[in-house]
Design an enzyme around this catalytic site. Sequence first.
Site, PDB file in Angstrom:
ATOM      1  N   ARG A  76      12.873 -52.177  38.572  1.00 25.72           N
ATOM      2  CA  ARG A  76      12.304 -52.809  37.369  1.00 25.72           C
ATOM      3  C   ARG A  76      13.360 -53.638  36.644  1.00 25.72           C
ATOM      4  NH1 ARG A  76       7.063 -51.696  36.491  1.00 25.72           N
ATOM      5  NH2 ARG A  76       6.237 -49.694  37.182  1.00 25.72           N
ATOM      6  N   GLU A  77      14.372 -54.099  37.389  1.00 24.31           N
ATOM      7  CA  GLU A  77      15.435 -54.928  36.806  1.00 24.31           C
ATOM      8  C   GLU A  77      14.860 -56.198  36.167  1.00 24.31           C
ATOM      9  OE1 GLU A  77      18.764 -54.741  36.391  1.00 24.31           O
ATOM     10  OE2 GLU A  77      18.781 -56.775  35.607  1.00 24.31           O
ATOM     11  N   ASN A 114       3.100 -58.550  36.153  1.00 24.98           N
ATOM     12  CA  ASN A 114       3.336 -59.411  34.989  1.00 24.98           C
ATOM     13  C   ASN A 114       4.814 -59.628  34.668  1.00 24.98           C
ATOM     14  OD1 ASN A 114       0.617 -59.956  33.911  1.00 24.98           O
ATOM     15  ND2 ASN A 114       0.510 -57.741  34.057  1.00 24.98           N
ATOM     16  N   GLY A 115       5.575 -58.523  34.666  1.00 28.74           N
ATOM     17  CA  GLY A 115       6.998 -58.614  34.340  1.00 28.74           C
ATOM     18  C   GLY A 115       7.716 -59.514  35.347  1.00 28.74           C
ATOM     19  N   THR A 136      -0.334 -55.505  41.926  1.00 30.02           N
ATOM     20  CA  THR A 136      -0.267 -54.324  41.063  1.00 30.02           C
ATOM     21  C   THR A 136      -1.570 -53.551  41.184  1.00 30.02           C
ATOM     22  OG1 THR A 136      -0.337 -53.477  38.790  1.00 30.02           O
ATOM     23  CG2 THR A 136      -0.894 -55.768  39.026  1.00 30.02           C
ATOM     24  N   ASP A 138      -2.796 -52.172  38.809  1.00 29.76           N
ATOM     25  CA  ASP A 138      -3.456 -52.332  37.505  1.00 29.76           C
ATOM     26  C   ASP A 138      -4.421 -53.526  37.465  1.00 29.76           C
ATOM     27  OD1 ASP A 138      -1.936 -50.229  36.721  1.00 29.76           O
ATOM     28  OD2 ASP A 138      -0.498 -51.393  35.557  1.00 29.76           O
ATOM     29  N   GLU A 233      -4.607 -43.884  31.526  1.00 30.27           N
ATOM     30  CA  GLU A 233      -3.445 -43.239  30.884  1.00 30.27           C
ATOM     31  C   GLU A 233      -3.099 -43.865  29.537  1.00 30.27           C
ATOM     32  OE1 GLU A 233       0.328 -43.892  32.970  1.00 30.27           O
ATOM     33  OE2 GLU A 233      -0.371 -45.844  33.666  1.00 30.27           O
ATOM     34  N   ILE A 267       0.301 -40.826  43.284  1.00 35.11           N
ATOM     35  CA  ILE A 267      -0.507 -40.828  44.514  1.00 35.11           C
ATOM     36  C   ILE A 267      -1.268 -42.150  44.602  1.00 35.11           C
ATOM     37  CG2 ILE A 267      -2.626 -39.775  45.479  1.00 35.11           C
ATOM     38  CD1 ILE A 267      -1.451 -37.081  44.481  1.00 35.11           C
ATOM     39  N   ARG A 269      -0.293 -45.024  43.964  1.00 33.00           N
ATOM     40  CA  ARG A 269       0.516 -46.167  44.397  1.00 33.00           C
ATOM     41  C   ARG A 269       1.031 -46.036  45.826  1.00 33.00           C
ATOM     42  NH1 ARG A 269       4.219 -47.338  39.319  1.00 33.00           N
ATOM     43  NH2 ARG A 269       5.861 -47.033  40.858  1.00 33.00           N
TER      44      ARG A 269
HETATM   45  O1  F6P Z   1       2.424 -51.270  36.720  1.00 30.81           O
HETATM   46  C1  F6P Z   1       1.932 -50.373  37.621  1.00 30.81           C
HETATM   47  C2  F6P Z   1       2.056 -48.963  37.132  1.00 30.81           C
HETATM   48  O2  F6P Z   1       1.692 -48.145  38.208  1.00 30.81           O
HETATM   49  C3  F6P Z   1       1.244 -48.593  35.889  1.00 30.81           C
HETATM   50  O3  F6P Z   1      -0.105 -48.371  36.113  1.00 30.81           O
HETATM   51  C4  F6P Z   1       1.987 -47.367  35.420  1.00 30.81           C
HETATM   52  O4  F6P Z   1       1.708 -47.108  34.090  1.00 30.81           O
HETATM   53  C5  F6P Z   1       3.388 -47.740  35.660  1.00 30.81           C
HETATM   54  O5  F6P Z   1       3.378 -48.623  36.754  1.00 30.81           O
HETATM   55  C6  F6P Z   1       4.337 -46.609  35.952  1.00 30.81           C
HETATM   56  O6  F6P Z   1       5.611 -47.118  36.045  1.00 30.81           O
HETATM   57  P1  F6P Z   1       6.895 -46.423  36.637  1.00 30.81           P
HETATM   58  O7  F6P Z   1       6.875 -46.612  38.117  1.00 30.81           O
HETATM   59  O8  F6P Z   1       8.043 -47.159  36.050  1.00 30.81           O
HETATM   60  O9  F6P Z   1       6.851 -44.990  36.244  1.00 30.81           O
END
Ligand code: F6P
Length: 345
Positions: A76-77, A114-115, A136, A138, A233, A267, A269
């Site tokens: 996430r850099e 997005n980021g 993503t 999302d 969430e 799970i 992802r």
């Molecule tokens: O952006 C995708 C996502 O899976 C979101 O749904 C979730 O809130 C977030 O990433 C979790 O992020 P991390 O992997 O940094 O815990």
Amino acid sequence: MKKKKRIGILTAGGDCPGLNAAIRGVGKTAIVEYNMEVIGFNAGYLGLINNDYFELKESQLSGILTVGGTILGTSREKPYKLVKNGGSDRDKPELIKQNYKNLRLDCVVCIGGNGTMKTANMLSKEGLNIIGIPKTIDNDVWGTDITFGFDSAVQIATDAIDRLHTTANSHQRVMIIEVMGHHAGWLALYSGVAGGGDIILLPELQYNIRSVCKKIETRYEDNKPYSIVVVAEGIEHPKGKSAASFIAEAIQTYTEIETRETVLGYIQRGGSPTPMDRILATRYGSFSAQCIAEECFGTMVAMKNNKLTTAPLDEVGGKLRLVKEDNPLISKARKMGVSFGDEYI
Ligand code: F6P
């Protein structure tokens, strides 16, 4: 003779199913169709900053279509966010520009959400040739109707809801299932409808616990002594506990019906992408290589009305595509008696 184009690929942000299919789509098309050279950066933008890369040959792109995660790794850099590093700020964008130049790159393909697109746009504004690919679970990237990773996550969450249905029914309980989505409720909406959820709570719609409890009690009175509540969430809840446990406690307190919660977590992802995600990621990847050949830089590949197209990174970066209140799927579900927890507001 024209110089061979040399391109880099990176995957950034949270992982999702289909990343390898996208890398394969870009790489194979670039090599086979356009005779380009391809390198892969390790761990997202960190690889670009630290010059951490490896040459990607066509043979390395075989056998990865169905594999979850990403062969390039991710992070996430955010290179434009100033972070103290050992007491000194490193000028990360400057390092990226130097590495891009030294590696004689003609383009970097940034696969992310997005980021990632926000950073991609900033790099593009600094003069680098950039193409973005939206991914993503999302499904909230601005400028496209769909991101890959979403279909796989919907499949996983729906399967979990199906399983919770049978146990909820057996025990006559209320089952809460929390799915991912901090800002966007696409995953909750789609898995909630696909799994026949009775109540679906999205971050975009303000809910009222009275409405939620009323729906559960009405079902009880109608001889449906179990209920499935799908929550994203990111719905409003106190810090320090999950959305699912907050809703579960409130329901148990107000209705006195036995309630249990499940937080699905990562799970959603992991694992192999669905066929639809494999196809979408492949199409995005291959189209990106075509965009590079046509020098259509500073853009994100996108799907609009079922057609592959591009969106300017400048319009995409930093925005979210959220579920709107008048979403047709919400209206249809409401007409079938599904509650979104907002009936008594
Ligand atoms: O952006 C995708 C996502 O899976 C979101 O749904 C979730 O809130 C977030 O990433 C979790 O992020 P991390 O992997 O940094 O815990």
